[in-house]
Design a protein around this motif. Structure first.
Motif: not given
Length: 273
Positions: A137-144, A147-152
């Motif tokens: 998913x698009x990660x722009x302007x995401x916090x840490x 980001x961890x949630x997106x990675x998972x």
């Protein structure tokens, strides 16, 4: 005509196992000899060979001896077909997993060999074939935390859909964020894939500006500045995204100082075009 029987040792040798395996299977009532003489010697029929090989195959596929015994106690042709279908599905899943691992091994071999043979101090224009990238998913302007949630979610999606991917996860980043020294504002995670998916991004065949960054991420911006300056000096118009691929990383190098990141940026036009 009286059936010829096989001694325990002979039957074990034919089946490719040690005698103690047959002893154990007899003791737990899983697979018993067809005849035991007065001295306690076990004898088997050649007709039992197929049954024993099926037991070994089921055990290899991860079926417990207890479950195998339950099947054998209730076996019918219909139940046998049902069991074979279940095990076939497990085998297909296992083959897919092994194929994934094979693709991963080939990718690491290619990337590591390329890294060792590359002139890492050189910035150059290089032609690349078309590559399909499976995007997060698009990660722009995401916090840490995000980001961890997106990675998972990304890695879970790959695993749950049994998608065959290539090398490790890389990063896509908008060139505007790089120019503004906003290197933590990633756009997407990616890995190569041959699987059709709505999340596939086609990295077009063509010429790319290619450079390398040696070391940790701390000075990654300096490497980008050198590439941007090279493009400016040579009248090269760059595309929207930069692609980071970690071709020497923690998996094969203990020191961060020796990590190697390959950076590619699509070329739109040059001063010669």
């Amino acid at each position: 005509m009286k059936e010829k029987l096989l001694s325990c040792g002979t039957f074990a040798k034919i089946c490719g196992v040690e005698k103690h395996v047959l002893f154990h299977y007899d003791e737990i009532n899983l697979f018993k000899p067809i005849y035991v003489n007065d001295k306690g010697y076990r004898y088997y029929s050649y007709r039992q060979y197929d049954t024993f090989k099926v037991i070994i195959a089921l055990k290899t596929l991860g079926m417990s001896l207890k479950d195998i015994q339950i099947y054998l106690d209730k076996r019918t042709p219909e139940l046998f077909l049902e069991l074979l279908k279940q095990q076939e599905n497990k085998l297909i899943e296992y083959i897919n997993e092994m194929q994934h691992i094979h693709e991963l091994i080939k990718s690491y071999q290619t990337f590591t060999t390329d890294a060792l043979n590359s002139n890492c101090n050189e910035i150059k224009v290089e032609y690349f074939e078309e590559t399909k990238l499976l995007l997060s998913a698009n990660l722009e302007n995401s916090n840490s935390k995000n980001f961890a949630s997106f990675m998972h979610d990304y890695t879970t999606f790959i695993e749950n859909h049994h998608i065959i991917t290539g090398e490790f996860v890389g990063l896509m980043m908008k060139l505007d964020n790089i120019r503004n020294n906003n290197l933590n504002n990633y756009s997407y995670l990616f890995t190569t894939t041959n699987n059709p998916s709505q999340q596939v991004f086609v990295k077009k065949a063509g010429y790319y500006l290619c450079g390398y960054h040696r070391g940790s991420e701390d000075k990654l911006y300096d490497s980008y500045l050198q590439m941007l300056q090279y493009a400016k000096n040579n009248g090269i118009k760059l595309g929207e995204f930069a692609f980071e691929e970690y071709i020497i990383s923690d998996i094969c190098e203990r020191s961060k100082d020796n990590y190697l990141t390959r950076i590619t940026i699509e070329i739109i036009t040059t001063k010669n075009k």
